[in-house]
Design a protein around this motif. Structure first.
Motif, PDB file in Angstrom:
ATOM      1  N   LYS A 146      -3.101 -51.109  72.162  1.00 48.33           N
ATOM      2  CA  LYS A 146      -2.398 -50.820  71.030  1.00 48.33           C
ATOM      3  C   LYS A 146      -1.197 -51.699  70.706  1.00 48.33           C
ATOM      4  CE  LYS A 146      -2.928 -45.760  71.395  1.00 48.33           C
ATOM      5  NZ  LYS A 146      -2.196 -44.121  71.380  1.00 48.33           N
ATOM      6  N   ARG A 147      -0.758 -52.450  71.595  1.00 47.06           N
ATOM      7  CA  ARG A 147       0.230 -53.566  71.546  1.00 47.06           C
ATOM      8  C   ARG A 147      -0.608 -54.473  70.690  1.00 47.06           C
ATOM      9  NH1 ARG A 147       1.373 -58.447  73.681  1.00 47.06           N
ATOM     10  NH2 ARG A 147       3.693 -58.955  73.647  1.00 47.06           N
ATOM     11  N   ALA A 148      -1.497 -54.755  71.197  1.00 45.46           N
ATOM     12  CA  ALA A 148      -2.474 -55.941  70.385  1.00 45.46           C
ATOM     13  C   ALA A 148      -2.513 -55.652  68.921  1.00 45.46           C
ATOM     14  CB  ALA A 148      -3.401 -56.206  71.083  1.00 45.46           C
ATOM     15  N   ALA A 149      -2.927 -54.484  68.750  1.00 48.46           N
ATOM     16  CA  ALA A 149      -3.099 -53.907  67.332  1.00 48.46           C
ATOM     17  C   ALA A 149      -1.860 -53.722  66.559  1.00 48.46           C
ATOM     18  CB  ALA A 149      -3.653 -52.359  67.461  1.00 48.46           C
ATOM     19  N   VAL A 150      -0.903 -53.333  67.234  1.00 49.22           N
ATOM     20  CA  VAL A 150       0.554 -53.613  66.395  1.00 49.22           C
ATOM     21  C   VAL A 150       0.967 -54.867  66.185  1.00 49.22           C
ATOM     22  CG1 VAL A 150       3.024 -53.026  66.687  1.00 49.22           C
ATOM     23  CG2 VAL A 150       1.483 -51.523  67.405  1.00 49.22           C
ATOM     24  N   PHE A 151       0.934 -55.706  66.997  1.00 48.78           N
ATOM     25  CA  PHE A 151       1.235 -57.390  66.883  1.00 48.78           C
ATOM     26  C   PHE A 151       0.288 -57.608  65.623  1.00 48.78           C
ATOM     27  CE2 PHE A 151       4.083 -58.889  70.373  1.00 48.78           C
ATOM     28  CZ  PHE A 151       4.802 -57.449  70.453  1.00 48.78           C
ATOM     29  N   LYS A 152      -0.887 -57.396  65.896  1.00 51.95           N
ATOM     30  CA  LYS A 152      -1.862 -58.094  64.995  1.00 51.95           C
ATOM     31  C   LYS A 152      -1.529 -57.628  63.363  1.00 51.95           C
ATOM     32  CE  LYS A 152      -7.024 -58.723  64.152  1.00 51.95           C
ATOM     33  NZ  LYS A 152      -6.966 -57.979  62.762  1.00 51.95           N
ATOM     34  N   LYS A 153      -1.373 -56.300  63.341  1.00 51.35           N
ATOM     35  CA  LYS A 153      -1.229 -55.792  61.947  1.00 51.35           C
ATOM     36  C   LYS A 153       0.215 -56.167  61.408  1.00 51.35           C
ATOM     37  CE  LYS A 153      -1.947 -52.802  58.656  1.00 51.35           C
ATOM     38  NZ  LYS A 153      -3.187 -53.028  57.858  1.00 51.35           N
ATOM     39  N   ILE A 154       1.196 -56.591  62.172  1.00 45.14           N
ATOM     40  CA  ILE A 154       2.360 -57.061  61.483  1.00 45.14           C
ATOM     41  C   ILE A 154       2.376 -58.409  61.277  1.00 45.14           C
ATOM     42  CG2 ILE A 154       4.709 -57.239  62.278  1.00 45.14           C
ATOM     43  CD1 ILE A 154       5.053 -54.720  63.376  1.00 45.14           C
ATOM     44  N   SER A 155       1.974 -59.193  62.121  1.00 44.35           N
ATOM     45  CA  SER A 155       1.470 -60.603  61.976  1.00 44.35           C
ATOM     46  C   SER A 155       0.720 -61.038  60.686  1.00 44.35           C
ATOM     47  CB  SER A 155       1.218 -61.341  63.145  1.00 44.35           C
ATOM     48  OG  SER A 155      -0.232 -60.985  63.455  1.00 44.35           O
ATOM     49  N   GLU A 156      -0.318 -60.192  60.467  1.00 44.34           N
ATOM     50  CA  GLU A 156      -0.929 -60.482  59.324  1.00 44.34           C
ATOM     51  C   GLU A 156      -0.350 -59.772  57.956  1.00 44.34           C
ATOM     52  OE1 GLU A 156      -4.586 -58.535  60.358  1.00 44.34           O
ATOM     53  OE2 GLU A 156      -5.467 -60.236  61.510  1.00 44.34           O
ATOM     54  N   LEU A 225       4.351 -50.687  56.785  1.00 44.82           N
ATOM     55  CA  LEU A 225       4.064 -51.239  58.092  1.00 44.82           C
ATOM     56  C   LEU A 225       4.553 -50.247  58.918  1.00 44.82           C
ATOM     57  CD1 LEU A 225       4.512 -55.116  57.893  1.00 44.82           C
ATOM     58  CD2 LEU A 225       2.327 -53.982  58.214  1.00 44.82           C
ATOM     59  N   ARG A 226       6.076 -49.726  58.687  1.00 47.53           N
ATOM     60  CA  ARG A 226       6.142 -48.641  59.790  1.00 47.53           C
ATOM     61  C   ARG A 226       5.265 -47.770  59.894  1.00 47.53           C
ATOM     62  NH1 ARG A 226       8.239 -44.002  58.837  1.00 47.53           N
ATOM     63  NH2 ARG A 226       8.620 -44.295  56.945  1.00 47.53           N
ATOM     64  N   LYS A 227       4.640 -47.106  58.780  1.00 41.87           N
ATOM     65  CA  LYS A 227       3.549 -46.170  58.787  1.00 41.87           C
ATOM     66  C   LYS A 227       2.730 -46.583  59.571  1.00 41.87           C
ATOM     67  CE  LYS A 227       5.450 -43.970  54.495  1.00 41.87           C
ATOM     68  NZ  LYS A 227       5.058 -43.589  53.280  1.00 41.87           N
ATOM     69  N   ASN A 228       2.087 -47.680  59.439  1.00 37.75           N
ATOM     70  CA  ASN A 228       0.989 -48.502  59.838  1.00 37.75           C
ATOM     71  C   ASN A 228       1.076 -48.522  61.611  1.00 37.75           C
ATOM     72  OD1 ASN A 228       0.286 -50.931  57.565  1.00 37.75           O
ATOM     73  ND2 ASN A 228      -0.753 -48.894  57.763  1.00 37.75           N
ATOM     74  N   VAL A 229       2.446 -48.789  62.175  1.00 38.28           N
ATOM     75  CA  VAL A 229       2.542 -48.813  63.520  1.00 38.28           C
ATOM     76  C   VAL A 229       2.647 -47.341  63.958  1.00 38.28           C
ATOM     77  CG1 VAL A 229       4.383 -49.216  65.425  1.00 38.28           C
ATOM     78  CG2 VAL A 229       4.099 -50.759  63.518  1.00 38.28           C
ATOM     79  N   GLU A 230       3.029 -46.363  63.365  1.00 40.33           N
ATOM     80  CA  GLU A 230       2.956 -45.049  63.706  1.00 40.33           C
ATOM     81  C   GLU A 230       1.720 -44.417  63.737  1.00 40.33           C
ATOM     82  OE1 GLU A 230       5.895 -43.337  61.018  1.00 40.33           O
ATOM     83  OE2 GLU A 230       7.636 -43.895  61.991  1.00 40.33           O
ATOM     84  N   GLN A 231       0.954 -44.848  62.819  1.00 41.40           N
ATOM     85  CA  GLN A 231      -0.700 -44.263  62.890  1.00 41.40           C
ATOM     86  C   GLN A 231      -1.209 -44.936  63.915  1.00 41.40           C
ATOM     87  OE1 GLN A 231      -2.875 -46.106  59.560  1.00 41.40           O
ATOM     88  NE2 GLN A 231      -4.210 -44.015  59.378  1.00 41.40           N
TER      89      GLN A 231
END
Length: 235
Positions: A146-156, A225-231
């Motif tokens: 999940k950490r990798a998914a959060v970092f990937k989403k925000i970085s992109e 992006l906040r909603k993406n992280v929460e999702q």
């Protein structure tokens, strides 16, 4: 027709890939952009979408402006016709409830003695326990995947205005200058390093890091992006 097939993120990506004349688009949305400074900063469709989201002109609940971008994109038109905004109950998840509960506890602790990183662990038992409905989302839920998914989403998705997130999260200008000097032409690496600094600054407390990150995303205008992280954290 399956109306839930298209997500808001997919619609944005289709708009980014299908629109080529950024100057024409900027002229089309000059009213929504709102200022000459913002207008001059927009150099691609991604910048334009980012600007419109920050101005609350575009969101998963309001994709009208994407319709205006889709005049020469039949595929995007079809996708927009088949798009249904998620119902309100689907935009609330257990992680969001945890974040709001933590913010409330922080407000109630205003005026209390501050604890340091070294004493935070020993002070933890004195804190009130989370309600049962919120205990299911714990720091342990922040797995490496999940950490990798959060970092990937925000970085992109964060874009060129990553310093706004850093300021909202309390990262100093000097630290961000160092990031930019270290990765002068690598936007993704700049954002990833910023996220690492935010994480390290929270003494490796996953729960506190996620709460701080979501709050900062909201403060800098990136509620999408906040909603993406929460999702990500809700699954």
């Amino acid at each position: 027709m399956i109306r839930n097939h298209w997500s808001y993120d997919i619609l944005k990506q289709m708009a980014k890939e299908g629109c080529s004349d950024i100057n024409e688009l900027k002229a089309l949305f000059i009213t929504e952009i709102g200022s000459q400074r913002r207008y001059d900063c927009i150099r691609c469709v991604e910048d334009l979408i980012d600007c419109l989201e920050r101005a609350d002109e575009l969101s998963e609940d309001n994709v009208n402006l994407l319709h205006r971008m889709s005049s020469n994109q039949p595929k995007l038109i079809d996708a927009l016709n088949g798009y249904t905004p998620p119902p309100a109950q689907d935009r609330v998840n257990r992680y969001q409830e945890l974040r709001l509960a933590e913010e409330l506890r922080e407000q109630l602790r205003i005026g209390a003695p501050q604890v340091t990183c070294a004493t935070r662990q020993t002070a933890a038992p004195l804190s009130a326990p989370l309600p049962p409905t919120q205990m299911s989302t714990s720091p342990a839920a922040f797995t490496e995947r999940k950490r990798a998914a959060v970092f990937k989403k925000i970085s992109e998705e964060l874009g060129r205005f990553w310093r706004r997130l850093g300021r909202a999260a309390g990262i100093g200008e000097g630290s961000m200058d160092n990031i930019e000097a270290r990765f002068p032409h690598d936007l993704k690496s700049q954002i990833l390093r910023l996220l690492q600094l935010i994480e390290e600054d929270d003494c490796h407390d996953p729960k506190h890091f996620l709460i701080r990150l979501c709050r900062a995303l909201g403060e800098c205008g990136r509620n999408d992006l906040r909603k993406n992280v929460e999702q990500i954290m809700s699954y």
